[in-house]
Design an enzyme around this catalytic site. Structure first.
Site, PDB file in Angstrom:
ATOM      1  N   HIS A  27       0.855  -1.187   0.000  1.00  0.00           N
ATOM      2  CA  HIS A  27       0.000   0.000   0.000  1.00  0.00           C
ATOM      3  C   HIS A  27       0.894   1.240   0.000  1.00  0.00           C
ATOM      4  CE1 HIS A  27      -2.504   3.132   1.877  1.00  0.00           C
ATOM      5  NE2 HIS A  27      -3.562   2.452   1.467  1.00  0.00           N
ATOM      6  N   ARG A  62      -2.662   1.135  -4.483  1.00  0.00           N
ATOM      7  CA  ARG A  62      -2.457  -0.306  -4.556  1.00  0.00           C
ATOM      8  C   ARG A  62      -2.619  -0.754  -6.004  1.00  0.00           C
ATOM      9  NH1 ARG A  62      -6.917  -2.641  -0.854  1.00  0.00           N
ATOM     10  NH2 ARG A  62      -7.943  -0.673  -1.319  1.00  0.00           N
ATOM     11  N   LYS A  85      -5.915  -0.284  -8.529  1.00  0.00           N
ATOM     12  CA  LYS A  85      -6.850   0.670  -7.931  1.00  0.00           C
ATOM     13  C   LYS A  85      -6.842   1.973  -8.732  1.00  0.00           C
ATOM     14  CE  LYS A  85      -8.186  -1.877  -4.481  1.00  0.00           C
ATOM     15  NZ  LYS A  85      -9.595  -2.325  -4.325  1.00  0.00           N
ATOM     16  N   ASP A 116      -5.621   8.526  -6.792  1.00  0.00           N
ATOM     17  CA  ASP A 116      -6.145   9.273  -5.647  1.00  0.00           C
ATOM     18  C   ASP A 116      -5.127  10.361  -5.336  1.00  0.00           C
ATOM     19  OD1 ASP A 116      -6.625  10.201  -3.013  1.00  0.00           O
ATOM     20  OD2 ASP A 116      -7.492   8.306  -2.387  1.00  0.00           O
ATOM     21  N   CYS A 133      -4.226  11.982  -2.739  1.00  0.00           N
ATOM     22  CA  CYS A 133      -3.399  11.961  -1.526  1.00  0.00           C
ATOM     23  C   CYS A 133      -2.098  11.213  -1.750  1.00  0.00           C
ATOM     24  CB  CYS A 133      -4.162  11.369  -0.345  1.00  0.00           C
ATOM     25  SG  CYS A 133      -4.431   9.589  -0.409  1.00  0.00           S
ATOM     26  N   TYR A 134      -2.094  10.264  -2.700  1.00  0.00           N
ATOM     27  CA  TYR A 134      -0.865   9.511  -2.979  1.00  0.00           C
ATOM     28  C   TYR A 134       0.167  10.346  -3.732  1.00  0.00           C
ATOM     29  CZ  TYR A 134      -3.557   5.576  -1.335  1.00  0.00           C
ATOM     30  OH  TYR A 134      -4.316   4.740  -0.551  1.00  0.00           O
ATOM     31  N   ASP A 178     -10.246  13.783  -3.755  1.00  0.00           N
ATOM     32  CA  ASP A 178      -9.668  12.480  -4.047  1.00  0.00           C
ATOM     33  C   ASP A 178      -9.514  12.292  -5.551  1.00  0.00           C
ATOM     34  OD1 ASP A 178      -9.560   9.776  -4.812  1.00  0.00           O
ATOM     35  OD2 ASP A 178     -10.857   9.080  -3.221  1.00  0.00           O
ATOM     36  N   ASP A 202     -11.987  17.782   0.536  1.00  0.00           N
ATOM     37  CA  ASP A 202     -11.894  17.651   1.993  1.00  0.00           C
ATOM     38  C   ASP A 202     -10.527  18.135   2.439  1.00  0.00           C
ATOM     39  OD1 ASP A 202      -9.999  15.236   2.217  1.00  0.00           O
ATOM     40  OD2 ASP A 202     -11.592  14.414   0.962  1.00  0.00           O
ATOM     41  N   HIS A 241      -7.364  15.563   1.744  1.00  0.00           N
ATOM     42  CA  HIS A 241      -6.843  15.527   0.374  1.00  0.00           C
ATOM     43  C   HIS A 241      -6.270  16.875  -0.048  1.00  0.00           C
ATOM     44  CE1 HIS A 241      -9.161  11.733   0.157  1.00  0.00           C
ATOM     45  NE2 HIS A 241      -8.208  11.397  -0.696  1.00  0.00           N
TER      46      HIS A 241
END
Length: 389
Positions: A221, A264, A267, A270, A272-273, A328, A335, A338
């Site tokens: 992850h 991952r 997936k 996103d 935040c990554y 996201d 939010d 993020h």
């Protein structure tokens, strides 16, 4: 693409124009007021809310003025924004709130009289450093904090060397990172922990894919991989992992079409990554760069672990809604979490070592530089550590 901006700096300057920045700041400030009952599930995460918001504001050039005690922009701002900043909680109010989260036994909880937790401890310490000044840094009881962190390490059994998130709590590789990062920020000497046991535990979490899971046997992850590798980097033990496999896994998380990272295998991307995977790849690059130079005095090292231009286009074109804040992915609502990590990702894009424009002066950069190991502004961390005796 015609005349579209090509460099990370050009992209940031076009997409982070003053009107957009003000909307992001207004969005972040909305979380510093009293929130509605719908936020009750985050009652134990209030220091995280403070961190996400203050860190995001600091990257956008808004910090607490130590004279007036009010949030102040480092640029000419509209009357609407100035009013929102005047109405936001004062510097003293933020410091006092975080002080009430600290327990006599060491560490910080999610609120007054809540159990000390390593996650909210990291968030509280980081927030006080972002606020800045000796009175903020001195809130942290370093002696009891040291005892608290040392008590979290598992001494024997299946999880020997790992850290619990609170005394008697569950084991999570994020706890190892948060313990090491908090210790680095506060310049703690953790004499009672077993470094070798922690290294062994983190090594056991590296999967067949090359990434790191939350526990041995878990799926690799992005967030856990950053936490595991950064924890080792904070104690100078990065080589304990198979770094080549980690690089292969992490670099393949950048999506070919979108430009953003997923967390991952198989997936969706996103935002935040952008920091979790982007920061990880910057750290891995640094290790490999040092290794190559150590092996050959005259070696040349060239590596592009990820494409910062594509990543910025994903964040700024797809994850930046018109009303402010970051989300996201398209279709989601913005939010504070993020927004915080999207801005951190944008910051590291401007300073990643393989970016041909990273050498430009800080004054020319759209966003301040973050410390890759602690994820707060480098200048704020340096100032805080100089205040710690």
């Amino acid at each position: 693409r015609g005349g579209a901006p090509e460099t990370p700096l050009e992209i940031q300057k076009e997409w982070l124009c003053s009107q957009r920045v003000e909307k992001h700041i207004l969005f972040l400030c909305s979380g510093l007021k009293e929130l509605s009952a719908g936020w009750v599930s985050l009652d134990a995460s209030r220091p995280w809310m403070v961190f996400w918001i203050l860190h995001g504001l600091s990257l956008l050039g808004v910090t607490y003025d130590r004279g007036t005690g009010r949030l102040t922009p480092g640029f000419p701002a509209s009357p609407t924004l100035m009013k929102a900043l005047r109405d936001a909680p004062s510097r003293e109010a933020c410091i006092q709130f975080l002080a009430t989260c600290q327990n006599d036994s060491g560490g910080f909880g999610g609120g007054q009289r809540q159990l000390s937790h390593i996650a909210t401890t990291y968030a509280s310490v980081s927030s006080l450093i972002i606020i800045g000044g000796k009175d903020a840094v001195d809130v942290v009881d370093r002696s009891s904090l040291k005892v608290f962190i040392e008590r979290l390490q598992v001494q024997d059994g299946e999880y020997k060397g790992a850290f619990r998130v609170h005394v008697g709590g569950e084991v999570d590789i994020r706890a190892s990172y948060l313990a090491m990062a908090t210790s680095r920020m506060m310049k703690l000497d953790l004499t009672a922990i077993s470094v070798s046991s922690m290294v062994d535990y983190i090594r056991s979490c590296q999967t067949y894919e090359g990434g790191i899971g939350g526990e041995p046997g878990n799926e690799a992850h992005g967030g856990y991989s950053y936490c595991g590798f950064a924890a080792l980097a904070l104690i100078g033990k990065e080589s304990a992992l198979n770094v080549d496999r980690l690089l292969d896994w992490a670099s393949n998380r950048q999506m070919e079409l979108e430009g953003g990272f997923n967390g991952r295998t198989n997936k969706l991307a996103d935002s935040c990554y952008s920091f979790w995977n982007g920061g990880l790849l910057c750290l891995v690059h640094d290790v490999l760069h040092r290794t190559v130079l150590a092996d050959c005095e005259h070696a040349e090292f060239s590596s592009y672990a990820f494409d910062p231009t594509a990543l910025q286009e994903w964040i700024l074109c797809c994850c930046q809604p018109a009303g402010g804040g970051f989300r996201d992915k398209p279709g989601k609502r913005p939010d504070y979490y993020h927004t915080c990590y999207s801005l951190s990702g944008l910051s590291l894009c401007r300073s990643c070592p393989w970016d041909g424009h990273a050498g430009e002066s800080p004054a020319e950069s759209a966003l301040p530089k973050v410390n890759l190991l602690c994820n707060i502004r480098t200048d704020r961390l340096k100032e805080a550590q100089e205040l710690i005796m």
